[in-house]
Design an enzyme around this catalytic site. Structure first.
Site, mmCIF file in Angstrom:
data_model
loop_
_atom_site.group_PDB
_atom_site.id
_atom_site.type_symbol
_atom_site.label_atom_id
_atom_site.label_comp_id
_atom_site.label_asym_id
_atom_site.label_seq_id
_atom_site.Cartn_x
_atom_site.Cartn_y
_atom_site.Cartn_z
ATOM 1 N N ASP A 198 -3.297 5.678 5.334
ATOM 2 C CA ASP A 198 -2.856 4.584 4.452
ATOM 3 C C ASP A 198 -1.468 4.072 4.836
ATOM 4 O O ASP A 198 -0.614 3.792 3.989
ATOM 5 C CB ASP A 198 -2.832 5.030 2.983
ATOM 6 C CG ASP A 198 -4.235 5.195 2.415
ATOM 7 O OD1 ASP A 198 -5.210 4.969 3.156
ATOM 8 O OD2 ASP A 198 -4.351 5.558 1.229
ATOM 9 N N GLU A 200 2.672 6.052 -3.103
ATOM 10 C CA GLU A 200 3.647 6.890 -3.824
ATOM 11 C C GLU A 200 3.152 7.187 -5.230
ATOM 12 O O GLU A 200 3.217 8.321 -5.714
ATOM 13 C CB GLU A 200 4.986 6.158 -3.936
ATOM 14 C CG GLU A 200 5.834 6.250 -2.714
ATOM 15 C CD GLU A 200 7.302 5.960 -3.040
ATOM 16 O OE1 GLU A 200 7.732 6.273 -4.164
ATOM 17 O OE2 GLU A 200 7.996 5.413 -2.169
ATOM 18 N N ASP A 247 0.823 -1.209 0.000
ATOM 19 C CA ASP A 247 0.000 0.000 0.000
ATOM 20 C C ASP A 247 0.861 1.264 0.000
ATOM 21 O O ASP A 247 0.459 2.289 -0.548
ATOM 22 C CB ASP A 247 -0.899 0.007 1.246
ATOM 23 C CG ASP A 247 -1.931 -1.117 1.190
ATOM 24 O OD1 ASP A 247 -2.384 -1.445 0.081
ATOM 25 O OD2 ASP A 247 -2.254 -1.671 2.258
ATOM 26 N N GLU A 294 0.826 5.709 6.713
ATOM 27 C CA GLU A 294 1.815 6.753 7.023
ATOM 28 C C GLU A 294 1.301 7.560 8.209
ATOM 29 O O GLU A 294 0.099 7.848 8.291
ATOM 30 C CB GLU A 294 1.988 7.713 5.843
ATOM 31 C CG GLU A 294 2.542 7.093 4.583
ATOM 32 C CD GLU A 294 4.046 6.817 4.657
ATOM 33 O OE1 GLU A 294 4.733 7.460 5.478
ATOM 34 O OE2 GLU A 294 4.510 5.959 3.903
HETATM 35 C C1 LIG Z 1 -8.911 -10.090 17.977
HETATM 36 C C2 LIG Z 1 -8.529 -9.930 16.547
HETATM 37 C C3 LIG Z 1 -8.782 -8.555 16.051
HETATM 38 C C4 LIG Z 1 -8.393 -8.381 14.634
HETATM 39 C C5 LIG Z 1 -8.763 -7.013 14.178
HETATM 40 C C6 LIG Z 1 -8.474 -6.839 12.761
HETATM 41 C C7 LIG Z 1 -8.845 -5.482 12.264
HETATM 42 C C8 LIG Z 1 -8.180 -5.312 10.968
HETATM 43 C C9 LIG Z 1 -8.584 -4.090 10.244
HETATM 44 C C10 LIG Z 1 -7.622 -3.875 9.139
HETATM 45 C C11 LIG Z 1 -7.856 -2.596 8.480
HETATM 46 C C12 LIG Z 1 -6.809 -2.338 7.460
HETATM 47 C C13 LIG Z 1 -6.959 -0.999 6.894
HETATM 48 C C14 LIG Z 1 -5.848 -0.747 5.945
HETATM 49 C C15 LIG Z 1 -4.877 0.064 6.178
HETATM 50 C C16 LIG Z 1 -3.787 0.282 5.203
HETATM 51 O O1 LIG Z 1 -4.007 1.450 4.488
HETATM 52 C C17 LIG Z 1 -2.453 0.448 5.916
HETATM 53 C C18 LIG Z 1 -1.324 0.394 4.903
HETATM 54 O O2 LIG Z 1 -1.114 -0.897 4.493
HETATM 55 N N1 LIG Z 1 -2.254 -0.611 6.871
HETATM 56 C C19 LIG Z 1 -2.164 -0.363 8.140
HETATM 57 O O3 LIG Z 1 -2.175 0.732 8.605
HETATM 58 C C20 LIG Z 1 -2.019 -1.565 9.006
HETATM 59 C C21 LIG Z 1 -3.098 -1.565 10.044
HETATM 60 C C22 LIG Z 1 -3.149 -2.916 10.634
HETATM 61 C C23 LIG Z 1 -4.086 -2.963 11.769
HETATM 62 C C24 LIG Z 1 -3.997 -4.332 12.361
HETATM 63 C C25 LIG Z 1 -4.686 -4.394 13.643
HETATM 64 C C26 LIG Z 1 -4.463 -5.723 14.276
HETATM 65 C C27 LIG Z 1 -5.172 -5.722 15.588
HETATM 66 C C28 LIG Z 1 -4.875 -6.920 16.398
HETATM 67 C C29 LIG Z 1 -5.532 -6.708 17.747
HETATM 68 C C30 LIG Z 1 -5.327 -7.871 18.592
HETATM 69 C C31 LIG Z 1 -5.954 -7.695 19.959
HETATM 70 C C32 LIG Z 1 -5.629 -8.907 20.769
HETATM 71 C C33 LIG Z 1 -6.026 -8.725 22.178
HETATM 72 C C34 LIG Z 1 -5.592 -9.860 23.054
HETATM 73 N N1 LIG Z 2 14.090 1.255 -2.375
HETATM 74 C C1 LIG Z 2 13.429 1.621 -1.294
HETATM 75 N N2 LIG Z 2 14.051 1.712 -0.101
HETATM 76 C C2 LIG Z 2 13.383 2.045 1.005
HETATM 77 N N3 LIG Z 2 12.048 2.305 1.034
HETATM 78 C C3 LIG Z 2 11.384 2.211 -0.119
HETATM 79 C C4 LIG Z 2 12.024 1.874 -1.338
HETATM 80 N N4 LIG Z 2 11.104 1.852 -2.323
HETATM 81 C C5 LIG Z 2 9.930 2.180 -1.747
HETATM 82 N N5 LIG Z 2 10.076 2.398 -0.431
HETATM 83 C C6 LIG Z 2 9.059 2.755 0.587
HETATM 84 O O1 LIG Z 2 8.737 1.584 1.328
HETATM 85 C C7 LIG Z 2 7.473 1.766 1.945
HETATM 86 C C8 LIG Z 2 6.791 0.426 2.185
HETATM 87 O O2 LIG Z 2 6.702 -0.284 1.010
HETATM 88 P P1 LIG Z 2 5.482 -1.168 0.538
HETATM 89 O O3 LIG Z 2 4.229 -0.480 0.687
HETATM 90 O O4 LIG Z 2 5.867 -1.645 -0.811
HETATM 91 O O5 LIG Z 2 5.549 -2.426 1.512
HETATM 92 P P2 LIG Z 2 4.945 -2.736 2.946
HETATM 93 O O6 LIG Z 2 5.018 -1.564 3.839
HETATM 94 O O7 LIG Z 2 5.587 -3.976 3.398
HETATM 95 O O8 LIG Z 2 3.448 -3.082 2.617
HETATM 96 P P3 LIG Z 2 2.062 -2.384 3.008
HETATM 97 O O9 LIG Z 2 2.219 -0.938 2.650
HETATM 98 O O10 LIG Z 2 1.056 -3.111 2.178
HETATM 99 O O11 LIG Z 2 1.849 -2.568 4.480
HETATM 100 C C9 LIG Z 2 6.706 2.635 0.975
HETATM 101 O O12 LIG Z 2 6.085 3.657 1.703
HETATM 102 C C10 LIG Z 2 7.752 3.212 0.025
HETATM 103 O O13 LIG Z 2 7.718 4.624 0.029
#
Ligand SMILES: CCCCCCCCCCCCC/C=C/[C@@H](O)[C@H](CO)NC(=O)CCCCCCCCCCCCCCC
Ligand SMILES: Nc1ncnc2c1ncn2[C@@H]1O[C@H](COP(=O)(O)OP(=O)(O)OP(=O)(O)O)[C@@H](O)[C@H]1O
Ligand SMILES: [Ca+2]
Length: 587
Positions: free
Chosen positions: A538, A196, A191, A540
């Site tokens: 997203d 970017e 993402d 950041e």
């Molecule tokens: C009990 C299980 C609960 C599971 C809850 C799952 C909720 C998942 C919701 C996911 C939403 C994703 C939204 C997308 C965001 C992306 O633009 C961004 C860039 O890749 N990702 C994150 O910011 C990454 C964000 C990642 C968030 C992950 C959250 C994980 C929570 C785990 C909580 C565990 C609690 C356990 C308590 C004992």
């Molecule tokens: N060559 C590079 N070296 C370091 N960072 C980079 C390079 N190319 C891209 N990036 C940065 O790396 C960051 C993370 O990359 P990317 O989104 O591909 O993977 P990720 O973080 O593992 O996955 P997601 O975003 O799905 O959680 C991006 O925000 C991007 O700006």
């Protein structure tokens, strides 16, 4: 047209004779020497033909050609169900046909190639590809060269590949370099990499149109170049929510056939600056804290989010805030209507007409009538104040492997609205119930402390009007290390050379002002609740707490078609030898 392209003859596949027909829209073949009842027809839409080659050709894992002059091979899209997701996997289907003569063979291949040109006008010829070698499990390069490049070559697509050497290289390239001749931009990564490309393309398009991105009231110009995503990141939420599966081959095939999926984009502003664009999550509270925590554990790879999620959950925080929002028209759709935005979604199609009312071809990107669209400011703002576990804004469902239906399961990809999810402060176990429901089909909005609103714009501010001197440090840092005259504010970079500096600022910020992220465990023991959280945009961290968000309907287009409904597949049979389900006939 249809009559011109029609071709019908007997063809052989192996030692069986088939009656094959090509109309403008379909290539069909039916076994000829069977009784009527036993005849099966394979029907491939021309739009889903990937390529046509002379001879007997195989492509994956390696290309091999047996150059015979009466044979030709057709490659096309073949669907199979995915075990783990709701979407359908796309694979490369291949059938080798034999003709009675070379003349007939040439007729077939010429007709097929003409049909492709006529009925698949959005297919890309030239692509700009950015590979992040460090995204997700660091397999970007391998994924592109072994799975994607051979398919592009088969389809006759030429690509200019750039393996990035630093964060923001792809964005800067798109903002400054010559893009003439490219039909689309592909990112291989997660993402962050998509983001970017999104920023580069939106910025470039506005520059060229002479529009000011910083002004939230300006109607932005949709981007003329399509974006393709080859998933190779940690969350890959944008790919999951627009294709339905995380699979590089499926994504490559969507790109090849020139699928086109418009996508809403949220612009995030602070005072008179554009902070960032978002498509999946602008989240304060829980998701902001999880991201901030996870930055310290990048070495864990994709697992860092689960670890950080648990740590942040245990720290049991809520934050005070004022949320103001401009509701979207409730007659059009509702985030609680239990529908899903699937491929061919009616709500999104109707929105195209509403968003671009003066365009004769409502899907055209090249119309000059975009400025006509602007009833965004209509309606009454609603204001709520209190303590929240989290405040999230999403332009689409934001489904991902962790949450197969997403943050807002009934959100639409291209309806010009976003969903605002307010989770009021509640008992830790109730909040866990809310989180847990994201992993199943249980309704996470059907809880007394959760509200969801379909909105056009949102404003967030702190109750006592305290401005965030905490972020001034980050602003200064950006000016010092960024040195750019871009009008939007660079956020804290996650990778590359800025990472160490950025992290130290985040930690300084949290230690000094919020007492939040770094000393989570201390927070646990001492029960200190920080005053403010950070925004996750997203993936950041944003350098401001008080923000204004506006949704821009269908600002970009992806090489995708939305999630296909598995139930729409017809007559699927098992191919036991390949141990895979194969679709014989589909719509
Ligand atoms: C009990 C299980 C609960 C599971 C809850 C799952 C909720 C998942 C919701 C996911 C939403 C994703 C939204 C997308 C965001 C992306 O633009 C961004 C860039 O890749 N990702 C994150 O910011 C990454 C964000 C990642 C968030 C992950 C959250 C994980 C929570 C785990 C909580 C565990 C609690 C356990 C308590 C004992
Ligand atoms: N060559 C590079 N070296 C370091 N960072 C980079 C390079 N190319 C891209 N990036 C940065 O790396 C960051 C993370 O990359 P990317 O989104 O591909 O993977 P990720 O973080 O593992 O996955 P997601 O975003 O799905 O959680 C991006 O925000 C991007 O700006
Ligand atoms: Ca939307």
């Amino acid at each position: 047209m249809e009559t011109d392209l029609r071709l019908e003859s007997s063809l052989w596949i192996g030692n069986k004779r088939y009656r094959a027909v090509l109309t403008g829209w379909h290539l069909k073949w039916t076994e000829a020497d069977k009784k009527n009842g036993d005849k099966k027809t394979v029907s491939v839409p021309v739009a889903e033909v990937v390529g046509v080659e002379n001879g007997r050709v195989e492509i994956l894992p390696q290309k091999s050609v047996e150059d015979t002059d009466k044979d030709f091979t057709v490659f096309y899209i073949k669907r199979s169900r995915s075990r783990s997701t709701y979407g359908l996997l796309w694979n490369l289907g291949r059938t080798q046909f034999s003709c009675p003569s070379r003349v007939l063979r040439d007729q077939w291949t010429n007709h097929l190639r003409t049909a492709l040109k006529t009925h698949s006008p959005l297919r890309p010829h030239r692509l700009l590809v950015f590979i992040n070698p460090f995204g997700g499990k660091k397999k970007g390069r391998e994924i592109y060269h072994s799975l994607v490049a051979p398919l592009f070559e088969l389809a006759g697509i030429s690509s200019h590949v750039i393996v990035t050497e630093r964060a923001n290289q792809a964005r800067d390239h798109l903002l400054k370099k010559d893009l003439t001749g490219f039909d689309g931009v592909v990112c291989v990564g997660g993402d962050g990499m998509f983001s970017e490309v999104l920023h580069g393309l939106i910025g470039r398009t506005q520059q060229e149109a002479g529009l000011c991105e910083t002004d939230p009231a300006v109607t932005l110009q949709p981007c003329p170049l399509h974006i393709g995503i080859i998933p190779a990141g940690s969350t890959d939420c944008v790919c999951y929510a627009t294709v339905g599966v995380i699979d590089p081959v499926s994504s490559a095939l969507h790109i090849i056939i020139g699928d086109s999926q418009p996508l809403d984009v949220c612009s995030v502003h602070h005072a008179s600056t554009l902070v960032r664009y978002s498509v999946s999550l602008v989240g304060y509270g829980f998701y902001g804290d999880v991201l901030a925590e996870s930055e310290k554990h990048r070495w864990m790879g994709p697992l860092r989010y689960d670890y950080s999620g648990t740590v942040v959950y245990l720290s049991n925080r809520s934050y005070a805030g004022i949320v103001q929002y401009l509701p979207a028209d409730p007659l059009l759709s509702s985030p609680k209507d239990k529908t899903r935005c699937l491929s061919g979604c009616n709500v999104c199609s109707r929105s195209t007409e509403r968003l671009f009312p003066h365009t004769s071809d409502s899907g055209s990107l090249y119309s000059s009538h975009f400025s006509q669209y602007s009833n965004d400011s209509e309606g009454e703002w609603v204001s709520v104040e209190g303590r929240f576990r989290c405040v999230s804004i999403t332009c689409m469902s934001s489904s991902c492997a962790r949450s197969p239906l997403g943050l807002s399961p009934s959100a639409h990809l291209a309806d010009g609205t976003g969903d605002l999810i307010l989770v009021w402060d509640t008992h830790p176990l109730s909040f866990l119930k809310f989180l847990y429901r994201h992993t199943s089909t249980q309704d996470q909005f059907d809880l007394p402390f959760v509200e969801v609103h379909r909105v056009k714009a949102v404003r967030f501010s702190l109750p006592d009007g305290r401005e965030e001197e905490v972020h001034e440090g980050i602003g200064e840092l950006n000016r010092a290390i960024g040195g750019e005259e871009r009008e939007y504010v660079d956020t804290v970079s996650r990778n590359g050379s800025q990472q160490q500096l950025a992290q130290s600022v985040v930690e300084r910020e949290t230690m000094n002002e919020h007492k939040t992220v770094a000393p989570i465990l201390c927070g646990l023991c001492c029960k200190k609740t920080p005053a403010v959280s950070v925004w996750n945009c997203d993936g950041e961290i944003l350098p401001f707490t008080e923000i204004f968000c506006r949704i821009h309907g269908q600002l970009v287009r992806l090489y995708a078609r939305g999630i296909e409904d598995g139930a729409a597949m017809q007559n699927c049979s098992q191919e036991s030898d390949k141990n895979k389900s194969r679709c014989i006939t589909y719509k």
